[in-house]
Write a protein that holds these residues in place. Structure first.
Motif, PDB file in Angstrom:
ATOM      1  N   ARG A 215       0.816  -1.221   0.000  1.00  0.00           N
ATOM      2  CA  ARG A 215       0.000   0.000   0.000  1.00  0.00           C
ATOM      3  C   ARG A 215       0.847   1.267   0.000  1.00  0.00           C
ATOM      4  O   ARG A 215       0.381   2.324  -0.434  1.00  0.00           O
ATOM      5  CB  ARG A 215      -0.942  -0.015   1.207  1.00  0.00           C
ATOM      6  CG  ARG A 215      -1.988  -1.124   1.144  1.00  0.00           C
ATOM      7  CD  ARG A 215      -3.065  -0.968   2.212  1.00  0.00           C
ATOM      8  NE  ARG A 215      -4.079  -2.015   2.085  1.00  0.00           N
ATOM      9  CZ  ARG A 215      -4.117  -3.111   2.832  1.00  0.00           C
ATOM     10  NH1 ARG A 215      -3.199  -3.287   3.767  1.00  0.00           N
ATOM     11  NH2 ARG A 215      -5.059  -4.012   2.665  1.00  0.00           N
ATOM     12  N   ASP A 216       2.091   1.172   0.478  1.00  0.00           N
ATOM     13  CA  ASP A 216       2.983   2.329   0.471  1.00  0.00           C
ATOM     14  C   ASP A 216       4.168   2.102  -0.459  1.00  0.00           C
ATOM     15  O   ASP A 216       5.288   2.549  -0.199  1.00  0.00           O
ATOM     16  CB  ASP A 216       3.484   2.620   1.894  1.00  0.00           C
ATOM     17  CG  ASP A 216       2.351   3.029   2.824  1.00  0.00           C
ATOM     18  OD1 ASP A 216       1.520   3.858   2.414  1.00  0.00           O
ATOM     19  OD2 ASP A 216       2.300   2.515   3.962  1.00  0.00           O
ATOM     20  N   ASP A 241       0.098  -3.885   4.049  1.00  0.00           N
ATOM     21  CA  ASP A 241       0.718  -2.666   4.555  1.00  0.00           C
ATOM     22  C   ASP A 241       2.229  -2.773   4.397  1.00  0.00           C
ATOM     23  O   ASP A 241       2.802  -3.854   4.517  1.00  0.00           O
ATOM     24  CB  ASP A 241       0.373  -2.462   6.031  1.00  0.00           C
ATOM     25  CG  ASP A 241      -1.093  -2.131   6.236  1.00  0.00           C
ATOM     26  OD1 ASP A 241      -1.705  -1.533   5.326  1.00  0.00           O
ATOM     27  OD2 ASP A 241      -1.633  -2.491   7.303  1.00  0.00           O
ATOM     28  N   ASP A 243       6.058  -1.041   2.440  1.00  0.00           N
ATOM     29  CA  ASP A 243       6.599  -0.443   1.226  1.00  0.00           C
ATOM     30  C   ASP A 243       6.961  -1.516   0.206  1.00  0.00           C
ATOM     31  O   ASP A 243       6.551  -2.673   0.333  1.00  0.00           O
ATOM     32  CB  ASP A 243       7.792   0.462   1.556  1.00  0.00           C
ATOM     33  CG  ASP A 243       8.970  -0.291   2.162  1.00  0.00           C
ATOM     34  OD1 ASP A 243       8.976  -1.535   2.147  1.00  0.00           O
ATOM     35  OD2 ASP A 243       9.895   0.386   2.647  1.00  0.00           O
TER      36      ASP A 243
END
Length: 266
Positions: A215-216, A241, A243
């Protein structure tokens, strides 16, 4: 190999005079070929291998120019696919699940595109089907790094902020010094070769696939990741969730997502 190793058994094969090193985590399960991305090595999949045992036998090469594998003059997409097939041939594996992160994820689906009968399913972790960026490499920050140093601490001091990530990956050299697990210039050449439009390869097969999207992510937007899923048949999405390096930042969540997907395979 009849038992599962917690660290993997190191093996190697000769490809035209070049060493390709790999870890085989063993066990009686079905084979899964796990391909790391840039700056990493086969050992990055050790925790996943433990989570998937004994149903899955994880085989994780140090890809060309990484870890214990020799450097090579070229780092093309076809080079990486050919290395993977050579390893499967060496191990006598007719069919496997291919799993890969980033550039390794691209290789995972390109193996399927070139050799569809060799791949029963794909796990693509943040490997973009399309990257048309023709600017400086996203890994340009490695270029100032020294490849070698007289001792380990000097090399750690020289790589500064990358020391926490690379400390356990440094290798001794034959002359008593230490080296990085990759050559900075090789890394740039390899990363640049991942750029391009790979949609045809990604959509060339319809075997079951899982696309793992962070999500990042620094590499893919959520929209781009979701498009990768909708444009390929028989493809599932796992949004986690973290990187781009989600398999290391959330190893438990990552392993669960992969295991849940693998459990759906016949």
């Amino acid at each position: 190999m009849n038992s599962t190793s917690t660290t993997g058994t190191r093996g190697e094969l000769d490809i035209d005079g070049r060493r390709l090193s790999y870890l085989d985590f063993g066990g009686p399960g079905r084979p899964l070929l796990a391909l790391h991305g840039h700056l990493y090595e086969g050992q990055t999949w050790a925790e996943l291998a433990r989570a998937l045992a004994p149903r899955w036998r994880v085989i994780a090469p140090d890809q060309r120019g990484h870890g214990d594998s020799d450097r090579t003059p070229t780092y093309t997409r076809e080079d990486y696919v050919a290395d993977a097939i050579a390893l499967l041939e060496h191990l006598g594996i007719e069919q496997t699940v291919t799993l890969g992160h980033s550039g390794g994820g691209i290789t995972a689906f390109q193996i399927a595109a070139r050799h569809p009968r060799r791949v029963s399913a794909i796990v693509n972790v943040e490997g973009p089907p399309c990257d048309l960026d023709d600017g400086p490499s996203a890994l340009s920050f490695v270029l100032p790094l020294p490849y070698t140093a007289p001792d380990r601490q000097e090399l750690l001091d020289a790589i500064g902020p990358l020391a926490p990530m690379l400390a356990d990956k440094l290798r001794p050299t034959t002359d008593g010094g230490w080296r990085l697990p990759f050559h900075p210039h090789d890394t740039i050449a390899s990363e640049q070769a991942t750029h391009g439009d790979h949609w045809a390869d990604w959509t060339a097969t319809d075997c079951p696939a899982l696309f793992v999207l962070a999500r990042d992510s620094q590499v893919l937007t959520l929209a781009e990741g979701r498009e990768a899923v909708t444009r390929r048949a028989n493809t599932h999405l796992a949004e986690l969730d973290g990187d781009h390096f989600v398999h290391t930042t959330d190893p438990q969540g990552f392993a669960t997502a992969v295991k849940d997907f693998l459990d759906t395979l016949e």
